[in-house]
Design a protein around this motif. Structure first.
Motif, PDB file in Angstrom:
ATOM      1  N   ARG A   1      -0.323 -10.675  -1.918  1.00 51.14           N
ATOM      2  CA  ARG A   1      -0.278 -11.617  -0.788  1.00 51.14           C
ATOM      3  C   ARG A   1       1.168 -11.959  -0.429  1.00 51.14           C
ATOM      4  N   PHE A   2       2.045 -12.043  -1.439  1.00 47.59           N
ATOM      5  CA  PHE A   2       3.415 -12.484  -1.208  1.00 47.59           C
ATOM      6  C   PHE A   2       4.490 -11.457  -1.530  1.00 47.59           C
ATOM      7  N   LEU A   3       4.133 -10.326  -2.128  1.00 47.19           N
ATOM      8  CA  LEU A   3       5.133  -9.348  -2.565  1.00 47.19           C
ATOM      9  C   LEU A   3       4.807  -7.947  -2.078  1.00 47.19           C
ATOM     10  N   VAL A   4       5.867  -7.165  -1.884  1.00 47.48           N
ATOM     11  CA  VAL A   4       5.757  -5.746  -1.563  1.00 47.48           C
ATOM     12  C   VAL A   4       6.683  -5.003  -2.518  1.00 47.48           C
ATOM     13  N   VAL A   5       6.183  -3.912  -3.096  1.00 46.44           N
ATOM     14  CA  VAL A   5       6.986  -3.043  -3.958  1.00 46.44           C
ATOM     15  C   VAL A   5       6.765  -1.616  -3.491  1.00 46.44           C
TER      16      VAL A   5
END
Length: 145
Positions: free
Chosen positions: A92-96
């Motif tokens: 929901r809050f992070l992209v990797v």
């Protein structure tokens, strides 16, 4: 013509406002580098500066679900894709995002992107993202060199 995994990561990074892509050629063969990068429960946490642990919850082909805990106690449930030379995970809050490809003569081109995102906005919060990605790349380089 087939696009390279690193090229694909550049495109994905360019499509997310505030995202940085850090790229480097490492002096190690693809198989060795990708073994560290794809190991979400092991090697991944060793080179990602803010990850304390990652637990893979489910794998279905190249789809993966994982639960990550940061060094600061925060948790994130990731959904994404993990295949040879390519990893894209989102919570929901992070992209990797991670990509790797053979660069000839026992070398590997690697690219990393990621950061914090605000739900409902197509952007990453840029605070410290570049520094964290550079730190991750330096740690990865140490692990495989």
């Amino acid at each position: 013509m087939t696009q390279s995994t690193v090229g694909r990561l550049r495109v994905m990074g360019a499509g997310v406002r505030g995202a940085y892509v850090v790229e480097r050629v490492l002096p190690a063969p693809f198989d060795e580098v990708w073994a560290v990068m794809r190991d979400l429960e092991g090697g991944f946490g060793e080179f990602q500066p803010d990850m304390r642990s990652v637990r893979v919850l489910r794998v279905d082909g190249d789809r993966v679900e994982a639960l990550a805990r940061s060094r600061y106690g925060l948790r994130a449930r990731f959904d994404g894709v993990l295949r040879p030379g390519w990893c894209w995970l989102q919570s929901r809050f992070l992209v990797v995002g991670m990509a790797a490809e053979a660069a000839g003569e026992g070398r590997t081109r690697v690219a990393l992107t990621g950061g914090v995102r605000v739900p409902g906005r197509p952007a990453l919060v840029p605070f410290g993202a570049r520094r964290e990605l550079e730190k991750a790349m330096a740690r990865l380089t140490e692990l495989v060199s």
